[in-house]
Scaffold this active site. Structure first.
Site, PDB file in Angstrom:
ATOM      1  N   LYS A 154      -9.553 -12.546 -16.297  1.00  0.00           N
ATOM      2  CA  LYS A 154      -9.648 -12.699 -17.749  1.00  0.00           C
ATOM      3  C   LYS A 154      -9.064 -14.026 -18.263  1.00  0.00           C
ATOM      4  CE  LYS A 154     -10.798 -10.331 -21.456  1.00  0.00           C
ATOM      5  NZ  LYS A 154     -11.949  -9.417 -21.508  1.00  0.00           N
ATOM      6  N   CYS A 157       5.047  -6.351   1.968  1.00  0.00           N
ATOM      7  CA  CYS A 157       5.431  -4.945   1.947  1.00  0.00           C
ATOM      8  C   CYS A 157       4.657  -4.142   2.993  1.00  0.00           C
ATOM      9  CB  CYS A 157       5.285  -4.388   0.532  1.00  0.00           C
ATOM     10  SG  CYS A 157       6.356  -2.979   0.274  1.00  0.00           S
ATOM     11  N   TYR A 158       3.712  -3.293   2.577  1.00  0.00           N
ATOM     12  CA  TYR A 158       2.938  -2.567   3.593  1.00  0.00           C
ATOM     13  C   TYR A 158       2.340  -3.546   4.588  1.00  0.00           C
ATOM     14  CZ  TYR A 158      -0.323   0.748   5.724  1.00  0.00           C
ATOM     15  OH  TYR A 158      -0.997   1.544   6.617  1.00  0.00           O
ATOM     16  N   GLY A 213       0.831  -1.198   0.000  1.00  0.00           N
ATOM     17  CA  GLY A 213       0.000   0.000   0.000  1.00  0.00           C
ATOM     18  C   GLY A 213       0.861   1.240   0.000  1.00  0.00           C
ATOM     19  N   GLU A 253       4.406 -11.448  -5.766  1.00  0.00           N
ATOM     20  CA  GLU A 253       3.352 -11.528  -6.793  1.00  0.00           C
ATOM     21  C   GLU A 253       3.801 -10.947  -8.130  1.00  0.00           C
ATOM     22  OE1 GLU A 253       3.536  -9.511  -4.261  1.00  0.00           O
ATOM     23  OE2 GLU A 253       2.506  -7.602  -4.566  1.00  0.00           O
ATOM     24  N   SER A 296     -21.931  -8.838 -26.859  1.00  0.00           N
ATOM     25  CA  SER A 296     -21.138  -7.861 -27.609  1.00  0.00           C
ATOM     26  C   SER A 296     -20.200  -8.566 -28.585  1.00  0.00           C
ATOM     27  CB  SER A 296     -20.308  -7.024 -26.638  1.00  0.00           C
ATOM     28  OG  SER A 296     -19.263  -7.815 -26.096  1.00  0.00           O
ATOM     29  N   GLY A 297     -20.024  -9.872 -28.399  1.00  0.00           N
ATOM     30  CA  GLY A 297     -19.052 -10.572 -29.237  1.00  0.00           C
ATOM     31  C   GLY A 297     -17.682 -10.595 -28.586  1.00  0.00           C
ATOM     32  N   GLY A 298     -17.517  -9.829 -27.513  1.00  0.00           N
ATOM     33  CA  GLY A 298     -16.266  -9.863 -26.764  1.00  0.00           C
ATOM     34  C   GLY A 298     -16.168 -11.174 -25.988  1.00  0.00           C
ATOM     35  N   VAL A 299     -14.988 -11.421 -25.432  1.00  0.00           N
ATOM     36  CA  VAL A 299     -14.759 -12.698 -24.763  1.00  0.00           C
ATOM     37  C   VAL A 299     -15.742 -12.912 -23.601  1.00  0.00           C
ATOM     38  CG1 VAL A 299     -13.053 -14.116 -23.575  1.00  0.00           C
ATOM     39  CG2 VAL A 299     -12.309 -12.471 -25.301  1.00  0.00           C
ATOM     40  N   ASP A 300     -15.879 -11.880 -22.760  1.00  0.00           N
ATOM     41  CA  ASP A 300     -16.650 -12.082 -21.533  1.00  0.00           C
ATOM     42  C   ASP A 300     -18.119 -12.371 -21.814  1.00  0.00           C
ATOM     43  OD1 ASP A 300     -14.218 -11.372 -20.486  1.00  0.00           O
ATOM     44  OD2 ASP A 300     -14.824  -9.328 -19.997  1.00  0.00           O
ATOM     45  N   SER A 301     -18.734 -11.549 -22.646  1.00  0.00           N
ATOM     46  CA  SER A 301     -20.166 -11.776 -22.863  1.00  0.00           C
ATOM     47  C   SER A 301     -20.383 -13.058 -23.668  1.00  0.00           C
ATOM     48  CB  SER A 301     -20.858 -10.568 -23.500  1.00  0.00           C
ATOM     49  OG  SER A 301     -20.484 -10.394 -24.838  1.00  0.00           O
ATOM     50  N   SER A 302     -19.446 -13.405 -24.538  1.00  0.00           N
ATOM     51  CA  SER A 302     -19.592 -14.652 -25.295  1.00  0.00           C
ATOM     52  C   SER A 302     -19.536 -15.864 -24.367  1.00  0.00           C
ATOM     53  CB  SER A 302     -18.485 -14.798 -26.340  1.00  0.00           C
ATOM     54  OG  SER A 302     -18.533 -13.740 -27.253  1.00  0.00           O
ATOM     55  N   HIS A 362       7.913  -8.108  -3.141  1.00  0.00           N
ATOM     56  CA  HIS A 362       6.627  -8.467  -3.766  1.00  0.00           C
ATOM     57  C   HIS A 362       6.725  -9.775  -4.541  1.00  0.00           C
ATOM     58  CE1 HIS A 362       4.499  -4.654  -2.997  1.00  0.00           C
ATOM     59  NE2 HIS A 362       5.710  -4.120  -3.060  1.00  0.00           N
TER      60      HIS A 362
HETATM   61  N1  GLN Z   1       4.396   2.655   1.633  1.00  0.00           N
HETATM   62  C1  GLN Z   1       5.227   1.641   2.196  1.00  0.00           C
HETATM   63  C2  GLN Z   1       6.698   1.926   1.938  1.00  0.00           C
HETATM   64  O1  GLN Z   1       7.035   2.867   1.279  1.00  0.00           O
HETATM   65  C3  GLN Z   1       4.877   0.317   1.577  1.00  0.00           C
HETATM   66  C4  GLN Z   1       5.168   0.248   0.106  1.00  0.00           C
HETATM   67  C5  GLN Z   1       4.557  -0.928  -0.572  1.00  0.00           C
HETATM   68  O2  GLN Z   1       3.677  -1.599  -0.046  1.00  0.00           O
HETATM   69  N2  GLN Z   1       4.949  -1.136  -1.816  1.00  0.00           N
HETATM   70  O3  GLN Z   1       7.553   1.242   2.462  1.00  0.00           O
END
Ligand code: GLN
Length: 514
Positions: free
Chosen positions: A370, A82-83, A55, A171, A223-229, A169
């Site tokens: 998606k 992180c945060y 965050g 992720e 709409s023909g898009g993936v989701d609605s199809s 991170h």
């Molecule tokens: N704001 C916090 C920091 O600067 C956390 C950052 C983050 O979660 N990417 O350390």
């Protein structure tokens, strides 16, 4: 059957959706909730694990997002990122302050592989860091399990309480072994077995829809898009001809797209549903005449779409259910799920309903990302060219024609775009490029063709590489491919005498033109 669930608690981080996706990629179902979510609600869901996101705030500041200590005392494993890591430490008695050295980018991290979180991870591994604050003292009971040159606590754990905090991170794909770490968390720490699979999703959803709909009538705006199809096919498998799909051709579709949609869903197609195509091209062109301002164009197209749909729906009469192809990112982006600010209100999420007479909305894809929707599409046997269709904006070519939209300009951009896509496919680049399309600039300039002066439009080609559509880089397309596209467009598309390649990244540009 009760599915295993991991909950992501969102503290406004940029990567919150990625966290949930990565967990689902481990075949564990995962949902995002705001940090404002009541602890009672979290308890009721019986999650196998909880992940706290990053965050933008500093957790030690007055008014910064927080969570009660009780969260860490539920006996449910918690992973702070992180945060989230910093907050966990602060709440449990550690110290967080501004770091003497901020870290940003790919950083070498030394990890203790004896920790279950880092099982099978290389001891020195590249991770993605993005922080200004740091954990200067861990909370009582925690031991340090990772460090970097500048960060004394790159990760910490309290094994007996199943609490884990990591400063980087996992992720983000730049963290080379991030997937392994998340896998370790959900399997070895939370004890998940991985029961989230697409084939079981299809089966279960069809069953649920049948039960809910009974003998009712269902209406779908296709709409023909993936989701609605995909949503439409799911419904048709579940309730067959109790479903009516209305497809509005607003004249701003890609070349032949209207016919392609009709070929799949219409009477000659593979599904047993009622299909109504409304050819409203001229109606949209009339409304758009003389309008150049992008937002105004979007509004006009959106409103007219609703009017046309409404008229078609009136003829069908009262229906019991309306289906929408809402997907999980729409839900989160519209501010209904996580904590990130409302980015845009999706026409999928609220929009159509007020103008149509129906009892209830069904959103069968509401919990999917998606790529998961695409998997469902393939599972259902929808043709690949529909499943892997390029993202296409709701207002269609209306926002790929800079300035006023006319039938003539639509024809030009459709033809140019079709050539471009064809050549990209032929060159085998379609699977590697993020998004590519032709747009029509509002610029006309002088040229010479067949010894005669021309004064025609310039087509812009765009191709970007992007992972998440939040940022993008212009793609490097081989020069000979660009040359071939240019020469074909100039030769085959009347009204064009110049072709340009757009080099702009996002930011400062956007992916689309308007
Ligand atoms: N704001 C916090 C920091 O600067 C956390 C950052 C983050 O979660 N990417 O350390």
């Amino acid at each position: 059957m009760k599915k295993e669930l991991v909950i992501v608690i969102d503290f406004g981080g940029q990567y919150n959706q990625l966290v949930a996706r990565r967990v689902r990629e481990c075949n564990v179902y995962c949902e995002i909730y705001s940090y404002k979510t009541d602890i009672e609600k979290i308890k009721e869901m019986h999650p196998k694990g909880i992940i706290l996101t990053g965050g933008p705030n500093s957790c030690y500041e007055e008014g910064a997002p927080t969570y009660s200590k009780e969260l860490f005392e539920l006996g449910i494993p918690v992973l702070g990122l992180c945060y989230g890591a910093q907050l966990m430490q602060l709440v449990l008695g550690g110290t967080v302050e501004k770091a003497p050295v901020r870290e940003y980018g790919k950083i070498m991290v030394h990890v203790e592989t004896s920790s279950p979180l880092f099982k099978d991870v290389t001891p020195d591994t590249i991770c993605w860091m993005s922080h200004n604050d740091y954990i200067s003292k861990t909370a009582p009971g925690f031991e340090i399990i990772a460090t970097t040159a500048d960060c004394p606590v790159a990760a910490a754990q309290c094994m007996k309480d199943q609490l884990y905090a990591i400063q980087f991170h996992p992720e983000v794909l730049h963290t080379q072994e991030g997937k392994k770490m998340l896998h370790n968390f959900v399997y070895h720490i939370c004890g998940c077995s991985g029961d989230w699979r697409m084939d079981s999703f299809v089966e279960e959803t069809i069953g649920q829809i049948r039960e809910k709909v009974g003998k009712g009538k269902v209406l779908c705006a296709l709409s023909g898009g993936v989701d609605s199809s995909v949503a439409a096919v799911l419904l048709s498998k579940a309730v067959g001809d109790q479903l009516t799909c209305v497809f509005v051709d607003h004249g701003l579709l890609r070349k032949n797209e209207g016919d392609e949609v009709e070929a799949v869903f219409g009477p000659k197609g593979n599904y047993q549903l009622n299909f109504i195509r409304v050819n409203a091209q001229q109606r949209f062109y009339d409304k758009l005449a003389g309008v150049a301002e992008p937002e105004q164009k979007r509004k006009i197209i959106g409103e007219e779409f609703i009017r046309v749909f409404e008229e078609a729906a009136k003829e069908i009469g009262a229906v019991d259910f309306l289906i929408q192809g809402t997907i999980y990112p729409d839900v989160v982006e519209s501010g209904l799920g996580g904590e990130s600010a409302v980015i845009k209100s999706h026409h999928n999420v609220g929009g159509l309903p007020d103008c149509v007479d129906f009892k209830e909305i069904i959103e069968p894809l509401r919990n999917l990302f998606k790529d998961e929707v695409r998997k469902v599409g393939l599972e259902l046997g929808i043709p690949e060219y529909l499943v892997f269709r390029q993202p296409f904006p709701g207002p269609g070519l209306g926002v790929r024609i800079v300035g006023e939209v006319t039938a003539e300009k639509v024809r030009i951009v459709q033809d140019a775009d079709a050539i471009y896509r064809e050549e990209i496919d032929k060159a085998g680049l379609n699977k590697t490029l993020g998004q590519y399309f032709a747009a029509l600039t509002n610029m006309r300039s002088v040229g010479v063709m067949g010894d005669e002066r021309t004064y025609d439009y310039a087509v812009a080609l765009r191709a970007v590489n992007t992972v998440d559509f939040m940022t993008a880089e212009a793609a490097e397309i081989p020069y000979e491919v660009l040359q071939r596209v240019m020469s074909r467009i100039i030769n085959e598309v009347k009204g064009v005498n110049r072709v340009m390649y757009d080099l702009t990244s996002k930011p400062p540009g956007t992916i689309e033109f308007e």
